[in-house]
Design a protein around this motif. Structure first.
Motif, PDB file in Angstrom:
ATOM      1  N   GLU A 165      10.504   0.447   7.538  1.00 55.34           N
ATOM      2  CA  GLU A 165      10.878   1.766   8.049  1.00 55.34           C
ATOM      3  C   GLU A 165      11.159   2.744   6.903  1.00 55.34           C
ATOM      4  O   GLU A 165      10.703   3.894   6.926  1.00 55.34           O
ATOM      5  CB  GLU A 165      12.105   1.643   8.952  1.00 55.34           C
ATOM      6  N   TYR A 166      11.894   2.295   5.893  1.00 55.70           N
ATOM      7  CA  TYR A 166      12.193   3.186   4.764  1.00 55.70           C
ATOM      8  C   TYR A 166      10.973   3.364   3.857  1.00 55.70           C
ATOM      9  O   TYR A 166      10.786   4.435   3.276  1.00 55.70           O
ATOM     10  CB  TYR A 166      13.390   2.659   3.966  1.00 55.70           C
ATOM     11  N   THR A 167      10.148   2.323   3.743  1.00 56.00           N
ATOM     12  CA  THR A 167       8.925   2.461   2.947  1.00 56.00           C
ATOM     13  C   THR A 167       7.982   3.460   3.589  1.00 56.00           C
ATOM     14  O   THR A 167       7.410   4.326   2.911  1.00 56.00           O
ATOM     15  CB  THR A 167       8.211   1.100   2.814  1.00 56.00           C
ATOM     16  N   SER A 168       7.830   3.379   4.901  1.00 55.51           N
ATOM     17  CA  SER A 168       6.977   4.313   5.631  1.00 55.51           C
ATOM     18  C   SER A 168       7.499   5.740   5.509  1.00 55.51           C
ATOM     19  O   SER A 168       6.720   6.692   5.347  1.00 55.51           O
ATOM     20  CB  SER A 168       6.905   3.900   7.104  1.00 55.51           C
ATOM     21  N   ALA A 181       0.831  -1.209   0.000  1.00 57.35           N
ATOM     22  CA  ALA A 181       0.000   0.000   0.000  1.00 57.35           C
ATOM     23  C   ALA A 181       0.861   1.253   0.000  1.00 57.35           C
ATOM     24  O   ALA A 181       0.576   2.229  -0.720  1.00 57.35           O
ATOM     25  CB  ALA A 181      -0.919  -0.010   1.218  1.00 57.35           C
ATOM     26  N   MET A 182       1.936   1.245   0.794  1.00 51.37           N
ATOM     27  CA  MET A 182       2.828   2.404   0.842  1.00 51.37           C
ATOM     28  C   MET A 182       3.760   2.461  -0.356  1.00 51.37           C
ATOM     29  O   MET A 182       4.151   3.540  -0.814  1.00 51.37           O
ATOM     30  CB  MET A 182       3.645   2.371   2.139  1.00 51.37           C
ATOM     31  N   MET A 183       4.133   1.302  -0.883  1.00 49.64           N
ATOM     32  CA  MET A 183       5.010   1.273  -2.049  1.00 49.64           C
ATOM     33  C   MET A 183       4.302   1.844  -3.279  1.00 49.64           C
ATOM     34  O   MET A 183       4.904   2.566  -4.070  1.00 49.64           O
ATOM     35  CB  MET A 183       5.470  -0.162  -2.312  1.00 49.64           C
ATOM     36  N   LEU A 236      11.918   7.736  -8.338  1.00 54.42           N
ATOM     37  CA  LEU A 236      12.482   8.212  -7.071  1.00 54.42           C
ATOM     38  C   LEU A 236      11.971   7.405  -5.880  1.00 54.42           C
ATOM     39  O   LEU A 236      12.744   7.049  -4.980  1.00 54.42           O
ATOM     40  CB  LEU A 236      12.131   9.694  -6.882  1.00 54.42           C
ATOM     41  N   HIS A 237      10.679   7.112  -5.864  1.00 57.04           N
ATOM     42  CA  HIS A 237      10.063   6.433  -4.715  1.00 57.04           C
ATOM     43  C   HIS A 237      10.692   5.061  -4.448  1.00 57.04           C
ATOM     44  O   HIS A 237      11.192   4.815  -3.329  1.00 57.04           O
ATOM     45  CB  HIS A 237       8.559   6.330  -4.957  1.00 57.04           C
ATOM     46  N   PRO A 238      10.743   4.147  -5.423  1.00 54.34           N
ATOM     47  CA  PRO A 238      11.415   2.865  -5.141  1.00 54.34           C
ATOM     48  C   PRO A 238      12.906   3.007  -4.903  1.00 54.34           C
ATOM     49  O   PRO A 238      13.482   2.237  -4.126  1.00 54.34           O
ATOM     50  CB  PRO A 238      11.116   2.033  -6.401  1.00 54.34           C
ATOM     51  N   ILE A 295       4.635  -1.105 -12.564  1.00 54.48           N
ATOM     52  CA  ILE A 295       5.740  -0.377 -11.937  1.00 54.48           C
ATOM     53  C   ILE A 295       5.988  -0.892 -10.522  1.00 54.48           C
ATOM     54  O   ILE A 295       7.138  -1.105 -10.105  1.00 54.48           O
ATOM     55  CB  ILE A 295       5.455   1.137 -11.927  1.00 54.48           C
ATOM     56  N   ALA A 296       4.909  -1.129  -9.766  1.00 57.96           N
ATOM     57  CA  ALA A 296       5.055  -1.637  -8.391  1.00 57.96           C
ATOM     58  C   ALA A 296       5.679  -3.034  -8.382  1.00 57.96           C
ATOM     59  O   ALA A 296       6.566  -3.322  -7.572  1.00 57.96           O
ATOM     60  CB  ALA A 296       3.702  -1.648  -7.699  1.00 57.96           C
ATOM     61  N   ALA A 297       5.220  -3.892  -9.291  1.00 61.39           N
ATOM     62  CA  ALA A 297       5.735  -5.262  -9.319  1.00 61.39           C
ATOM     63  C   ALA A 297       7.212  -5.295  -9.699  1.00 61.39           C
ATOM     64  O   ALA A 297       8.011  -5.996  -9.051  1.00 61.39           O
ATOM     65  CB  ALA A 297       4.917  -6.094 -10.306  1.00 61.39           C
ATOM     66  N   LEU A 298       7.576  -4.550 -10.721  1.00 59.56           N
ATOM     67  CA  LEU A 298       8.972  -4.542 -11.162  1.00 59.56           C
ATOM     68  C   LEU A 298       9.891  -3.951 -10.098  1.00 59.56           C
ATOM     69  O   LEU A 298      11.040  -4.371  -9.955  1.00 59.56           O
ATOM     70  CB  LEU A 298       9.105  -3.749 -12.465  1.00 59.56           C
ATOM     71  N   SER A 299       9.381  -2.970  -9.361  1.00 60.04           N
ATOM     72  CA  SER A 299      10.220  -2.280  -8.383  1.00 60.04           C
ATOM     73  C   SER A 299      10.349  -3.047  -7.066  1.00 60.04           C
ATOM     74  O   SER A 299      11.434  -3.088  -6.471  1.00 60.04           O
ATOM     75  CB  SER A 299       9.649  -0.884  -8.098  1.00 60.04           C
TER      76      SER A 299
END
Length: 575
Positions: A474-477, A369-371, A426-428, A553-557
């Motif tokens: 922690e880093y995802t949050s 959800a956060m990713m 940037l996000h992943p 994008i979420a799956a690949l990252s």
């Protein structure tokens, strides 16, 4: 139907029903139309402008908007640092809480300014009443209003005309505080006070338990803090265990109030977009994609928590209430599972159960959800994150049909796509680099010196897959501006305070700068009326396309990282 399931369905439906008219109201506020609250807040706003010398009628281009936003946030950072590092001797500290260390104050100040509220301290013992109210609750308002003002700028830019000027940042910002956040917060705080949340400046109270023990119980001006922490999708707890604390969340009724409150503005902003642009079908299309994503995460989580642990079931132990570890009996597994996804999807970060005790599959859904960070999202910034995926989906769709991509009558060209791609990457990048660095140090059991009193493995209360998940979480949050945590991690030390603080800064401002810049560039282009060859962005086909872009994008990252942590832990339960 199970009454627990009925309860969470009722909460979702109630939120939608409230969000539709509230979204219409928000659109009127930003469009400058008359509202019922004008007689109350017009004089207040004029007083603010008179004192500050700001001319709210002077319009700004997108660069001036960003300059104003970053400048005022810069000032808040230093004011917050001063209060946090000196709270020990400042007034309104009846319990004698000490001042924060520089690295903890750095992390806390940044975290609350960027609307993340990642807490490396325990609420009632780590912050004085002055800090809670002036240093932190104030930031609950202004950090949420910053994201909402940025979203209003994008709304203005997407209107059907060519323009360089996109309103006034301070006007959008102040109206977000006075017309939207403040009135609703007062209503919610009143409901919480009358249902058991304290609102007092008295210090700890001494009570005698049923066993005859004498216990010191923290109190404080909690109700007002709790209301805006949820409405502004901030999430920072007045008490250490957040909304699992009986003073923050006394009953199932207050649980429902807080659940609706934290989802209200993210939902309403989607409908506000439709009213503001007079494109209601587009708003429902966006809401549909986000809801499909939300349900895809929520349903497996609720099922996993209600079914309990397969490893315990294999021993022949019946779990009639599901996995109750880390949960409050007054809420149960279904409401706790629903909250855990709502708070991570929306980026509130408050908790009514301990995510570190969730089933591994639930932990994977919370992380995902956060990713993704684009299903509803926080106040205003949820739409901004989704806007990035719209730009990418429009570009890919244009390539597929051999046409120059357009969105709402404006051509999407190379500059816009490059900015969107950078923000999407940037996000992943921030999450995976942080998780890789901390995992490498923990695997080597590296001595940390002044960064941490001991070796890197001292961070972790849990080894193996779950320990990796704690660091990844922690880093995802931090990158998702969420603030919740797998609290088995020892994070109050210079290494985690500084590294997550850097992630917090980059992951807050660049994803706001990117969409505002794209919107500003689009606004300056000539408006092209729709024709037979125009790609429709309010159809189910485009909705599926956007969802596919988000999912790919979420799956690949993130799939490899999830496979190494919560998914591996999940399958280990069946061994």
């Amino acid at each position: 139907m199970n009454t627990e399931i009925s309860g969470i369905i009722a909460l979702f439906v109630a939120t939608v029903l409230l969000a539709i008219p509230f979204g219409k109201y928000i659109a009127k506020v930003y469009a400058g139309e008359k509202t019922l609250l004008d007689p109350v807040f017009n004089p207040v706003e004029k007083l603010f402008y008179r004192i500050s010398g700001i001319d709210a009628t002077q319009e700004m281009n997108w660069k001036q908007h960003l300059t104003a936003m970053l400048g005022i946030n810069f000032i808040w950072f230093f004011l917050s640092m001063f209060i946090l590092m000196n709270q020990g001797w400042l007034p309104l500290n009846p319990d004698g809480n000490p001042s924060m260390s520089p690295d903890l104050a750095f992390n806390t100040a940044i975290s609350f300014i960027v609307n993340c509220n990642l807490q490396h301290y325990s609420g009632e013992t780590g912050a004085s009443y002055l800090t809670q109210l002036v240093g932190l609750m104030y930031l609950h308002f202004v950090s949420a209003a910053t994201g909402m003002a940025a979203c209003a700028i994008v709304f203005n830019a997407l209107r059907e005309r060519q323009a360089e000027k996109l309103g006034n940042f301070y006007n959008y910002f102040l109206k977000s505080c006075t017309r939207i956040l403040l009135p609703v917060s007062m209503v919610v705080a009143s409901l919480l006070v009358f249902n058991g949340s304290p609102m007092t400046f008295e210090g700890k109270d001494t009570i005698t338990t049923l066993q005859g023990d004498s216990v010191q119980v923290s109190r404080g001006p909690a109700a007002a803090f709790i209301a805006i922490k949820h409405l502004g999708t901030n999430g920072g707890g007045f008490f250490g265990v957040n909304s699992a604390h009986p003073f923050e969340n006394p009953s199932y009724f207050t649980n429902g109030i807080e659940m609706i409150t934290q989802m209200l503005i993210p939902f309403a902003f989607i409908f506000a977009l439709g009213y503001y642009l007079n494109r209601k079908r587009l708003a429902w299309t966006i809401f549909g994609v986000m809801t499909v994503g939300f349900l895809s995460l929520t349903i497996p989580t609720v099922i996993a928590e209600m079914n309990g642990s397969p490893a315990i079931a294999h021993l022949g132990v019946v779990q009639p209430n599901g996995s109750m570890e880390g949960k409050e009996a007054r809420f149960g597994t279904a409401a706790s599972g629903y909250w855990s996804i709502a708070t991570t999807v929306i980026s509130t970060g408050s908790v009514n159960s301990m995510h570190d005790s969730s089933m591994p599959l639930s932990g994977a859904m919370q992380l995902l959800a956060m990713m993704i960070n684009a299903f509803y999202g926080g106040c205003g910034v949820g739409i901004l994150n989704y806007f990035i995926f719209i730009v990418l989906a429009v570009f890919i769709s244009g390539l597929m049909v051999g046409r120059t991509p357009e969105f709402l009558g404006k051509k999407v060209e190379a500059r816009e796509v490059k900015i969107a791609a950078i923000i999407a990457i940037l996000h992943p990048f921030l999450i995976l680099v942080g998780a890789a660095l901390s995992s490498y140090l923990a695997a080597r059991d590296a001595p940390m010196g002044w960064w941490f009193n001991g070796n890197a493995t001292g961070w972790l209360n849990n080894p193996g897959y779950h320990g990796f998940s704690e660091m990844l979480y922690e880093y995802t949050s931090s990158a998702a501006n969420n603030g919740s945590g797998f609290e088995g991690l020892g994070d109050n030390n210079p290494f985690w305070n500084i590294t997550t603080g850097i992630v917090l800064l980059l992951s807050r401002y660049l994803p706001i700068i990117g969409p505002v810049a794209i919107a500003g560039l689009l606004a300056s282009k000539k408006y092209i009326p729709e024709s037979a060859g125009t790609l429709k962005t309010d159809t189910s086909t485009f909705a599926i396309m956007t969802f596919a872009v988000i999912a790919i994008i979420a799956a690949l990252s993130f799939f490899p990282a999830l496979a190494l942590g919560p998914l591996a832990e999940h399958f280990k339960l069946f061994k």
